[in-house]
Design an enzyme around this catalytic site. Structure first.
Site, short mmCIF file in Angstrom:
data_model
loop_
_atom_site.label_atom_id
_atom_site.label_comp_id
_atom_site.label_asym_id
_atom_site.label_seq_id
_atom_site.Cartn_x
_atom_site.Cartn_y
_atom_site.Cartn_z
N TRP B 323 72.81 62.56 41.43
CA TRP B 323 71.50 62.14 41.06
C TRP B 323 70.53 63.22 41.45
O TRP B 323 69.71 63.73 40.92
CB TRP B 323 71.14 60.89 42.19
CG TRP B 323 69.82 60.58 41.85
CD1 TRP B 323 69.22 59.71 40.58
CD2 TRP B 323 68.40 60.98 42.42
NE1 TRP B 323 67.77 59.58 40.94
CE2 TRP B 323 67.34 60.37 41.94
CE3 TRP B 323 68.40 61.88 43.69
CZ2 TRP B 323 66.07 60.72 42.47
CZ3 TRP B 323 67.00 62.29 44.17
CH2 TRP B 323 65.70 61.66 43.48
N HIS B 324 70.77 64.05 42.72
CA HIS B 324 70.06 65.31 42.97
C HIS B 324 70.04 66.29 41.98
O HIS B 324 68.79 67.19 41.91
CB HIS B 324 70.43 65.72 44.46
CG HIS B 324 69.95 64.66 45.47
ND1 HIS B 324 70.50 63.66 46.12
CD2 HIS B 324 68.53 64.62 46.28
CE1 HIS B 324 69.81 63.11 46.94
NE2 HIS B 324 68.52 63.55 47.14
N GLY B 325 71.26 66.53 41.65
CA GLY B 325 71.42 67.65 40.70
C GLY B 325 72.90 67.65 40.00
O GLY B 325 73.74 67.12 40.52
#
Lengths: 360, 470
Positions: B323-325
């Site tokens: 989700w973060h990257g």
């Protein structure tokens, strides 16, 4: 009462925001405030453009009016039509075309203009001289010769009477209406415009100086766009003195220099073929190239271009002049040369104009 | 339009004043228009993507509520697929494409999939998750479908939390758009104070630390092991001050208008283990994953006993990393946290025994330090541009020496100043989590002091918030 206060606040800030999105308003207000000595005036350029970035109090040096110089111009016929493609080193300094030898009409176009719609009509029955001036760190403008041709469009046809008189080319609106609307509402310059309208007042200067002093004296840090010279007497634009590709210390291999020389030749031959009697080129050295080339490994860009045997373009050499003179040619807190530095250029350029006359 | 910019300052003043000037019934229009403007200040055309998901989820919500049986599920799946689909195209397509290319390359084959060139719409992961929480809650029957399209659009687009959260739940936020908020000076003061503290964290601490961290990570090949260790530890405080500073400003801005957004951080560096850390760090995201992924997975795998929990934990944290990257380094970041929490879950009894064997204060402090060091270690993957870079940095860090040469870009005075700021922040969070300003004199004095400090010691380098990239 509360509603009135809220309404007034909203209205004031909305107006400030809307006006900050307007290019024409910003031009108008900037001009007015730069010239004003009142508290609502702006100090941004009063003490040099680099002071306006750094606000280091030791560089708050009152700037003399730019360009007011006396030049001994030999008398003679004034029949040269002089054209320039220039930056602020020329257009901000040339106050009158009488400083140029033999020049009857003077017209210039700015590199910085976003669009120049006007095509210059030159009368090839007259004597036409073009000079192109660029500052050393902007030499990449020649990476694309079409860019140069777009900035200075020429047609060999008689000139309309109104074309001259020491004037700049008109800039026109470019892009679609939609883009114009978008740029108006989501103006990219909004942050700097708001900064100018909200905080760039003379009364805030002491506060800005205090911050700059703390950062410099305590943390040894200045604004990211500025570097203090080794002797602490000059400010340099960071882009010219760090390690990026605009810097005097960015290593440039010979094939790249040859490419620039080739581009200059293309430009030279293009304008000569249209009908210019001569085309001159000046590179204004980055201050660090002259004052402190040992700050890093100077890439010798200017000498390498000017001394390149393949170069056809005629140059007005400032590099050697500045290296040898005892005059202070650069301002301490500004990216530009001093009036003395400018005068050296004018005198050197006038010698070239005399050579044009001698060809007759 | 970042919160620490002048355009936002003016925008915020105008919108907030107008909010209390106009009739309560029309306020949603103002907030929606303002939110659109706020979002379009980045890349105007991306409003269309946001508009698309809003329309889909709005319709899906109504249909889910109306439908019975398997149709409810079908509408939910359509809604989730459209949200995840947009996320997949804009955020993960190129990552997937790159990995397919690498894989096919191993077999001497060419990947025909084109590389898409576009900027990631700002805050995409945040508003997509917020939108998904709406349809899931409607499906679960915890939230009534919103019939007012404008209000629903505002739920997704509410400008204070549009681009970097807190990721709200519909039960907490939607009804607030229907309420009539009166101007409350006490709430206004509290909101302004929270915003000022957030601004201080961002411009005085986070952006100052970023000078050191950016310099070390940019030149990691020539940096010493000790320098990279220091950078990793400072990065912990940078990302905390950056993100919690943003959250403070978002929550404060909303609070002034009478909205209560959920808390996103509660002194995470006081955590004694990673499980506790995630209860204190980015709370709106960790509870989102907990509610919509971990718990359903754990329940589905309850037959696996404790391994079901471990499975659910690992899946949740790997996806949280993703989700973060879109990069393996982010997946590893998530995986490390998943492993740590799984270990903590499996070793509960053992750790309890250990805690009894030593003085409680020593155990707690040691736990806090170890938790912090682990978080710093995992953030190396988060901060690095790629996995090989992260491994290279870690390799250097493990070979550090106290005699290493240091080139941190901050001079000694600024380094000491930064450490004092961090220490002051940690003490303040422990001793005085909320600054109360009942008296106007205290409020104005403190506000003046904070804002003046922000100006005097702030680093104004137009740096975006770290979490804006997600």
């Amino acid at each position: 009462m509360k509603k009135l206060l809220l309404g007034l606040t909203a209205a004031v800030f909305f107006i400030i925001y809307a006006l900050s999105c307007s290019e024409s308003f910003m031009k108008f207000i900037a001009q007015a405030r730069y010239q004003s000595d009142a508290f609502w005036g702006s100090d941004k350029y009063a003490y040099g453009d680099l002071f306006g970035l750094s606000y280091l109090p030791q560089f708050r040096i009152q700037q003399p009016p730019t360009g007011y110089i006396t030049v001994d111009v030999p008398k003679g016929n004034r029949d040269i039509n002089l054209y320039g493609l220039v930056d602020s080193h020329i257009y901000a300094f040339v106050k009158s075309d009488t400083i140029f030898y033999g020049v009857k009409n003077y017209w210039y176009s700015k590199w910085a203009d976003s669009a120049v719609n006007e095509t210059i009509h030159i009368d090839t029955t007259k004597k036409n001289v073009l000079f192109i001036e660029v500052v050393e760190h902007n030499i990449r403008l020649f990476a694309d010769t079409n860019h140069v041709f777009k900035k200075f469009k020429v047609s060999a046809a008689p000139a309309p009477a109104h074309q001259y008189a020491n004037k700049a080319g008109k800039t026109g609106f470019s892009g679609s209406l939609l883009r114009g609307l978008r740029d108006g509402i989501f103006d990219k310059a909004i942050t700097q415009n708001l900064e100018f309208n909200l905080f760039n007042y003379r009364l805030f200067t002491p506060l800005k100086e205090l911050k700059a002093n703390i950062n410099y004296k305590l943390f040894n840090r200045v604004d990211k766009d500025v570097i203090v010279s080794g002797n602490g007497k000059y400010l340099y634009l960071t882009a010219t003195a760090d390690t990026n590709y605009e810097s005097s210390f960015y290593p440039i291999p010979q094939p790249k220099v040859d490419k620039i020389v080739h581009a200059l030749n293309v430009v030279y031959n293009h304008y000569k073929s249209i009908g210019f009697d001569e085309v001159y080129f000046t590179m204004v050295p980055n201050p660090v190239s002259i004052l402190e080339p040992n700050m890093g490994n100077y890439n010798n860009l200017i000498p390498r271009i000017q001394n390149n045997p393949a170069l056809q373009m005629k140059t007005v050499d400032l590099f050697d002049l500045y290296k040898t003179t005892n005059l202070q040619v650069y301002k301490n807190s500004d990216t530009h040369y001093t009036n003395d530095g400018f005068k050296l250029w004018v005198e050197e350029f006038n010698k070239k104009l005399m050579e044009v006359r001698k060809k007759d | 339009m970042v919160f620490n910019s002048l355009p936002f300052l003016v925008f915020f003043i105008v919108v907030t004043c107008l909010y209390f000037l106009i009739r309560p019934k029309s306020r949603w229009v103002l907030l929606l228009v303002a939110s659109c403007y706020f979002y379009m200040a980045y890349v105007p055309k991306y409003i269309l993507i946001l508009g698309f998901t809003i329309v889909i989820d709005y319709i899906a919500g109504i249909y889910i509520e109306k439908a019975e049986g398997h149709r409810r599920k079908l509408y939910l799946i359509i809604s989730i697929c459209s949200n995840v689909g947009i996320l997949a195209v804009f955020k993960y397509y190129n990552f997937l494409n790159f990995n397919v290319t690498e894989l096919l390359h191993q077999f001497g084959r060419h990947n025909p999939m084109p590389v898409l060139k576009f900027l990631l719409p700002i805050g995409l992961s945040f508003h997509t998750f917020q939108a998904m929480s709406y349809t899931i809650e409607v499906y679960r029957g915890n939230q009534k479908a919103e019939r007012h399209f404008g209000i629903y659009a505002l739920y997704v687009m509410f400008y204070p939390q549009l681009v970097a959260g807190p990721i709200e739940r519909p039960q907490n936020l939607l009804h607030q758009f229907w309420e009539e908020h009166q101007f409350d000076w006490e709430e206004c003061k509290a909101g302004l104070m929270q915003m000022a503290q957030g601004l201080f964290k961002k411009v005085v601490i986070a952006d100052r630390i970023s000078i050191l961290v950016d310099h070390c990570y940019a030149d990691y090949k020539i940096q010493s092991g000790l320098g990279l260790c220091i950078a990793a530890m400072f990065y912990a405080f940078q990302i905390y001050c950056d993100f919690s500073g943003y959250s403070d400003m978002a929550i404060g801005a909303a609070r002034i208008m009478g909205f209560k957004l959920m808390t996103n951080f509660t002194a995470p560096f006081q955590s004694k283990n990673i499980t506790e850390f995630w209860r204190r760090w980015h709370i709106s995201l960790s509870t989102w994953f907990n509610d919509y992924l971990f718990l359903p997975l754990m329940i589905a795998k309850r037959d696996w006993d404790k391994w079901g929990v471990v499975f659910a934990l690992m899946v949740t944290f790997l996806l949280s990393g993703l989700w973060h990257g879109a990069g393996w380094n982010f997946i590893i970041f998530g995986g490390l946290h998943g492993l740590a929490i799984s270990y903590e879950f499996l070793s509960k009894k053992l750790r309890k025994k250990t805690s009894k064997a030593m003085p409680i204060a020593l155990y707690n402090n040691l736990s806090m330090v170890l938790t912090f060091l682990f978080a710093c270690f995992a953030w190396v993957f988060f901060r690095s541009r790629s996995t090989p870079q992260a491994f290279e940095i870690i390799h250097k860090q493990f070979h550090f020496s106290f005699a290493d040469h240091l080139d941190l870009k901050l001079n000694t005075a600024e380094l000491i100043f930064t450490i004092i700021l961090i220490a002051a922040l940690l003490i303040k969070e422990k001793v005085l989590p909320v600054i109360r300003t009942r008296s106007n004199f205290t409020f104005f004095s403190l506000m003046g002091l904070i804002l003046f400090s922000c100006y005097l010691f702030g680093v104004f380098n137009n740096k975006q918030f770290i979490y804006f990239q997600f």
